[in-house]
Design a protein around this motif. Structure first.
Motif, short mmCIF file in Angstrom:
data_model
loop_
_atom_site.label_atom_id
_atom_site.label_comp_id
_atom_site.label_asym_id
_atom_site.label_seq_id
_atom_site.Cartn_x
_atom_site.Cartn_y
_atom_site.Cartn_z
N LYS A 182 0.83 -1.20 0.00
CA LYS A 182 0.00 0.00 0.00
C LYS A 182 0.87 1.26 0.00
N LYS A 183 1.94 1.24 0.78
CA LYS A 183 2.85 2.38 0.82
C LYS A 183 3.62 2.51 -0.49
N ASP A 184 3.97 1.37 -1.09
CA ASP A 184 4.66 1.40 -2.38
C ASP A 184 3.78 2.02 -3.45
N VAL A 185 2.51 1.68 -3.46
CA VAL A 185 1.58 2.23 -4.43
C VAL A 185 1.42 3.73 -4.20
N ALA A 186 1.32 4.15 -2.95
CA ALA A 186 1.20 5.58 -2.63
C ALA A 186 2.44 6.33 -3.10
N SER A 187 3.59 5.72 -2.95
CA SER A 187 4.84 6.32 -3.41
C SER A 187 4.86 6.47 -4.93
N GLN A 204 5.10 9.95 -7.20
CA GLN A 204 6.08 10.14 -8.27
C GLN A 204 5.41 10.61 -9.56
N VAL A 205 4.31 9.98 -9.92
CA VAL A 205 3.66 10.36 -11.18
C VAL A 205 2.98 11.73 -11.07
N GLN A 206 2.51 12.09 -9.88
CA GLN A 206 1.91 13.41 -9.70
C GLN A 206 2.96 14.50 -9.91
N ARG A 207 4.18 14.25 -9.47
CA ARG A 207 5.26 15.22 -9.68
C ARG A 207 5.57 15.39 -11.17
N GLN A 208 5.24 14.38 -11.97
CA GLN A 208 5.49 14.44 -13.42
C GLN A 208 4.32 15.06 -14.18
N GLY A 209 3.29 15.50 -13.47
CA GLY A 209 2.17 16.17 -14.10
C GLY A 209 0.95 15.30 -14.34
N GLN A 246 3.59 -9.22 -7.51
CA GLN A 246 3.30 -9.11 -8.94
C GLN A 246 2.32 -7.97 -9.21
N ASN A 247 1.42 -7.69 -8.29
CA ASN A 247 0.46 -6.60 -8.47
C ASN A 247 1.16 -5.26 -8.55
N LEU A 248 2.20 -5.07 -7.75
CA LEU A 248 2.95 -3.82 -7.81
C LEU A 248 3.64 -3.68 -9.17
N LEU A 249 4.17 -4.78 -9.67
CA LEU A 249 4.81 -4.75 -10.99
C LEU A 249 3.79 -4.42 -12.08
N THR A 250 2.59 -4.95 -11.94
CA THR A 250 1.54 -4.67 -12.91
C THR A 250 1.16 -3.19 -12.90
N ILE A 251 1.05 -2.61 -11.71
CA ILE A 251 0.72 -1.19 -11.59
C ILE A 251 1.83 -0.35 -12.22
N ARG A 255 3.19 2.48 -19.39
CA ARG A 255 2.51 2.46 -20.70
C ARG A 255 1.91 3.81 -21.07
N ILE A 256 1.52 4.58 -20.06
CA ILE A 256 0.94 5.89 -20.37
C ILE A 256 1.98 7.01 -20.25
N GLY A 257 3.26 6.63 -20.10
CA GLY A 257 4.33 7.63 -20.19
C GLY A 257 5.02 8.03 -18.92
N ALA A 258 4.70 7.38 -17.79
CA ALA A 258 5.37 7.74 -16.54
C ALA A 258 6.81 7.21 -16.55
N VAL A 259 7.71 7.98 -15.98
CA VAL A 259 9.10 7.58 -15.84
C VAL A 259 9.29 7.17 -14.38
N LEU A 260 9.47 5.88 -14.16
CA LEU A 260 9.60 5.37 -12.78
C LEU A 260 10.97 4.77 -12.56
#
Length: 67
Positions: A4-9, A13-18, A51-56, A62-67
């Protein structure tokens, strides 16, 4: 860290990218919209599988986020 914390993180990250992250009140899933309009829906509480975290992460990439 818990999943849950990993997903929030990831969302921070993606919010900082717009990207725009919104929670659907009916399903408790998140809708992530890229600056160019592409969107993806991800669960807010992944079950215990890493595996769910990897899927997220892959959905966000796929939509352009740089992680």
């Amino acid at each position: 860290m818990s999943l849950k914390k990993d997903v929030a993180s990831l969302f921070r990250q993606v919010q900082r990218q717009g990207f725009v992250v919104r929670r659907n009140p009916n399903t408790n899933h998140f809708r992530v919209t890229a600056p160019d309009g592409q969107c993806v829906t991800v669960p807010s509480t992944p079950n215990g599988s890493p595996q769910n975290l990897l899927t997220i992460r892959s959905k966000l990439r796929r939509i352009g986020a740089v992680l």
